[in-house]
Design a protein around this motif. Structure first.
Motif, PDB file in Angstrom:
ATOM      1  N   ARG A  65      -4.367  -0.968   4.925  1.00  9.75           N
ATOM      2  CA  ARG A  65      -4.404  -2.431   4.831  1.00  9.75           C
ATOM      3  C   ARG A  65      -4.608  -3.005   6.225  1.00  9.75           C
ATOM      4  O   ARG A  65      -3.937  -2.616   7.165  1.00  9.75           O
ATOM      5  N   ALA A  66      -5.521  -3.957   6.347  1.00 11.66           N
ATOM      6  CA  ALA A  66      -5.860  -4.523   7.652  1.00 11.66           C
ATOM      7  C   ALA A  66      -5.440  -5.985   7.720  1.00 11.66           C
ATOM      8  O   ALA A  66      -5.658  -6.762   6.789  1.00 11.66           O
ATOM      9  N   PHE A  67      -4.844  -6.356   8.856  1.00 13.01           N
ATOM     10  CA  PHE A  67      -4.417  -7.728   9.117  1.00 13.01           C
ATOM     11  C   PHE A  67      -4.937  -8.150  10.488  1.00 13.01           C
ATOM     12  O   PHE A  67      -5.287  -7.322  11.326  1.00 13.01           O
ATOM     13  N   THR A  68      -4.966  -9.449  10.712  1.00 10.39           N
ATOM     14  CA  THR A  68      -5.372  -9.953  12.008  1.00 10.39           C
ATOM     15  C   THR A  68      -4.654 -11.262  12.310  1.00 10.39           C
ATOM     16  O   THR A  68      -4.269 -12.010  11.395  1.00 10.39           O
ATOM     17  N   TYR A  79     -13.326  -7.427  13.150  1.00 12.62           N
ATOM     18  CA  TYR A  79     -14.636  -7.287  12.500  1.00 12.62           C
ATOM     19  C   TYR A  79     -15.485  -6.249  13.222  1.00 12.62           C
ATOM     20  O   TYR A  79     -16.058  -5.348  12.598  1.00 12.62           O
ATOM     21  N   ALA A  80     -15.564  -6.360  14.551  1.00 12.49           N
ATOM     22  CA  ALA A  80     -16.406  -5.441  15.320  1.00 12.49           C
ATOM     23  C   ALA A  80     -15.855  -4.024  15.302  1.00 12.49           C
ATOM     24  O   ALA A  80     -16.605  -3.053  15.453  1.00 12.49           O
ATOM     25  N   ALA A  81     -14.552  -3.893  15.095  1.00  8.77           N
ATOM     26  CA  ALA A  81     -13.936  -2.569  15.038  1.00  8.77           C
ATOM     27  C   ALA A  81     -14.087  -1.908  13.676  1.00  8.77           C
ATOM     28  O   ALA A  81     -13.683  -0.762  13.486  1.00  8.77           O
ATOM     29  N   GLY A  82     -14.664  -2.635  12.718  1.00  2.91           N
ATOM     30  CA  GLY A  82     -14.921  -2.051  11.410  1.00  2.91           C
ATOM     31  C   GLY A  82     -13.971  -2.481  10.323  1.00  2.91           C
ATOM     32  O   GLY A  82     -13.929  -1.877   9.249  1.00  2.91           O
ATOM     33  N   PHE A  83     -13.219  -3.573  10.554  1.00  2.00           N
ATOM     34  CA  PHE A  83     -12.247  -4.044   9.565  1.00  2.00           C
ATOM     35  C   PHE A  83     -12.576  -5.486   9.191  1.00  2.00           C
ATOM     36  O   PHE A  83     -11.818  -6.425   9.469  1.00  2.00           O
ATOM     37  N   ALA A  84     -13.734  -5.644   8.542  1.00  7.81           N
ATOM     38  CA  ALA A  84     -14.245  -6.976   8.231  1.00  7.81           C
ATOM     39  C   ALA A  84     -13.371  -7.722   7.238  1.00  7.81           C
ATOM     40  O   ALA A  84     -13.343  -8.954   7.232  1.00  7.81           O
ATOM     41  N   GLY A  85     -12.642  -7.019   6.400  1.00  4.20           N
ATOM     42  CA  GLY A  85     -11.845  -7.681   5.375  1.00  4.20           C
ATOM     43  C   GLY A  85     -10.405  -7.918   5.757  1.00  4.20           C
ATOM     44  O   GLY A  85      -9.559  -8.141   4.876  1.00  4.20           O
ATOM     45  N   ALA A  86     -10.101  -7.910   7.046  1.00  4.72           N
ATOM     46  CA  ALA A  86      -8.720  -8.067   7.490  1.00  4.72           C
ATOM     47  C   ALA A  86      -8.155  -9.423   7.056  1.00  4.72           C
ATOM     48  O   ALA A  86      -8.823 -10.448   7.122  1.00  4.72           O
ATOM     49  N   THR A  87      -6.909  -9.417   6.633  1.00  4.44           N
ATOM     50  CA  THR A  87      -6.216 -10.623   6.184  1.00  4.44           C
ATOM     51  C   THR A  87      -5.544 -11.316   7.362  1.00  4.44           C
ATOM     52  O   THR A  87      -4.835 -10.673   8.139  1.00  4.44           O
ATOM     53  N   GLN A  88      -5.747 -12.613   7.488  1.00  2.00           N
ATOM     54  CA  GLN A  88      -5.106 -13.351   8.571  1.00  2.00           C
ATOM     55  C   GLN A  88      -3.618 -13.547   8.278  1.00  2.00           C
ATOM     56  O   GLN A  88      -3.231 -13.819   7.145  1.00  2.00           O
ATOM     57  N   SER A  89      -2.815 -13.413   9.322  1.00  3.55           N
ATOM     58  CA  SER A  89      -1.375 -13.614   9.182  1.00  3.55           C
ATOM     59  C   SER A  89      -0.859 -14.426  10.363  1.00  3.55           C
ATOM     60  O   SER A  89      -1.047 -14.037  11.519  1.00  3.55           O
ATOM     61  N   THR A 151       5.019   1.076   0.792  1.00  8.41           N
ATOM     62  CA  THR A 151       4.157   1.730  -0.192  1.00  8.41           C
ATOM     63  C   THR A 151       3.675   3.090   0.277  1.00  8.41           C
ATOM     64  O   THR A 151       3.094   3.838  -0.509  1.00  8.41           O
ATOM     65  N   GLY A 152       3.862   3.387   1.548  1.00 10.41           N
ATOM     66  CA  GLY A 152       3.338   4.628   2.095  1.00 10.41           C
ATOM     67  C   GLY A 152       1.922   4.475   2.600  1.00 10.41           C
ATOM     68  O   GLY A 152       1.366   5.420   3.181  1.00 10.41           O
ATOM     69  N   HIS A 153       1.305   3.325   2.374  1.00 14.02           N
ATOM     70  CA  HIS A 153      -0.052   3.071   2.864  1.00 14.02           C
ATOM     71  C   HIS A 153       0.035   2.496   4.271  1.00 14.02           C
ATOM     72  O   HIS A 153       0.821   1.592   4.543  1.00 14.02           O
ATOM     73  N   ASP A 154      -0.795   3.001   5.148  1.00 10.69           N
ATOM     74  CA  ASP A 154      -0.761   2.548   6.526  1.00 10.69           C
ATOM     75  C   ASP A 154      -1.325   1.141   6.677  1.00 10.69           C
ATOM     76  O   ASP A 154      -2.061   0.649   5.828  1.00 10.69           O
ATOM     77  N   VAL A 155      -0.961   0.513   7.784  1.00  7.49           N
ATOM     78  CA  VAL A 155      -1.373  -0.858   8.095  1.00  7.49           C
ATOM     79  C   VAL A 155      -1.986  -0.863   9.484  1.00  7.49           C
ATOM     80  O   VAL A 155      -1.506  -0.179  10.390  1.00  7.49           O
ATOM     81  N   ILE A 156      -3.055  -1.639   9.658  1.00  7.63           N
ATOM     82  CA  ILE A 156      -3.601  -1.882  10.989  1.00  7.63           C
ATOM     83  C   ILE A 156      -3.630  -3.383  11.207  1.00  7.63           C
ATOM     84  O   ILE A 156      -3.952  -4.147  10.291  1.00  7.63           O
ATOM     85  N   ALA A 157      -3.247  -3.814  12.406  1.00 11.50           N
ATOM     86  CA  ALA A 157      -3.180  -5.238  12.698  1.00 11.50           C
ATOM     87  C   ALA A 157      -3.767  -5.508  14.077  1.00 11.50           C
ATOM     88  O   ALA A 157      -3.327  -4.909  15.060  1.00 11.50           O
ATOM     89  N   PHE A 158      -4.749  -6.400  14.146  1.00 12.76           N
ATOM     90  CA  PHE A 158      -5.349  -6.804  15.414  1.00 12.76           C
ATOM     91  C   PHE A 158      -4.639  -8.060  15.892  1.00 12.76           C
ATOM     92  O   PHE A 158      -4.644  -9.090  15.213  1.00 12.76           O
ATOM     93  N   THR A 159      -4.030  -7.973  17.049  1.00 14.35           N
ATOM     94  CA  THR A 159      -3.135  -9.035  17.472  1.00 14.35           C
ATOM     95  C   THR A 159      -3.131  -9.172  18.993  1.00 14.35           C
ATOM     96  O   THR A 159      -4.141  -8.903  19.639  1.00 14.35           O
ATOM     97  N   HIS A 160      -2.006  -9.560  19.558  1.00 17.44           N
ATOM     98  CA  HIS A 160      -1.908  -9.940  20.969  1.00 17.44           C
ATOM     99  C   HIS A 160      -0.824  -9.135  21.671  1.00 17.44           C
ATOM    100  O   HIS A 160       0.073  -8.575  21.030  1.00 17.44           O
TER     101      HIS A 160
END
Length: 206
Positions: A65-68, A79-89, A151-160
């Motif tokens: 799951r991808a977040f930003t 997006y440029a890293a390949g996670f175009a569908g990241a959810t904003q949080s 859930t056991g599913h990994d998460v990636i988050a682009f942040t600060h």
């Protein structure tokens, strides 16, 4: 498998290189315009190094799951890293700097040296004009981490950088004053894993 959260600091931009406090995100910000040529090159290298690793079998493929952060630079980096569908949080947003947004560190060093010094030392200090303290950031980031479903599913988050410092200290249950001792470079990766005893900080091997 326990959930692992991969936190990625966004690519460098002009504001970061010039020591300028970022402005709050505005609806309609163009994420693509946030990236300069050197940032795009750095993100291409990051994607080659990390994308397959984070979306491969180790991370259960598409279950990642991808977040930003809402900031344009973070969304563009995702997006440029390949996670175009990241959810904003909003929980992943940069520190709110109040009246300091858009100002340079050098300018504040001349105009408000005592306040700037307090900001670098005191995790409870809030910039004027409804700014956030590091403690405020830590509270919202910690709440976001703890609320993630196990859930056991990994998460990636682009942040600060401030968010990543807060997440690390939350995982370690370390004092907020330690934020001064953590440096976060652009596009660096930090991993946290949920265990039965809480979060643990993992060394991300390049």
């Amino acid at each position: 498998m326990p959930t692992t959260v991969w936190l990625v600091s966004h690519a460098a931009n002009a504001a970061l290189r010039s020591g300028t406090f970022p402005r709050a995100p505005v609806a309609g910000d163009d994420a693509e315009e946030a990236l300069e040529a050197r940032a795009l090159a750095a993100l291409a290298a990051w994607r080659e190094r990390w994308h397959a690793r984070l979306t491969g079998d180790e991370c259960d493929g598409e279950a990642l799951r991808a977040f930003t952060s809402p900031a344009a630079i973070a969304r563009a980096s995702a997006y440029a890293a390949g996670f175009a569908g990241a959810t904003q949080s909003d929980a992943l947003a940069d520190t709110a700097f109040g009246e300091w947004q858009g100002k340079r560190l050098a300018q504040l060093a001349r105009e408000a040296p005592e306040a700037l010094a307090a900001w670098t030392r005191d995790p409870a200090f809030r910039p004027p004009g409804d700014g956030e303290s590091f403690d405020d950031v830590r509270a919202r980031v910690g709440a976001w981490l703890d609320a993630l479903p196990d859930t056991g599913h990994d998460v990636i988050a682009f942040t600060h950088a401030s968010v990543m410092r807060a997440a690390i200290l939350h995982a370690l249950a370390a004092p907020s004053s330690s934020f001064r001792s953590i440096e976060i470079a652009p596009l660096s990766v930090t991993a946290l894993r949920r265990t039965q005893h809480g979060w643990v900080w993992l060394a991300a091997i390049d």
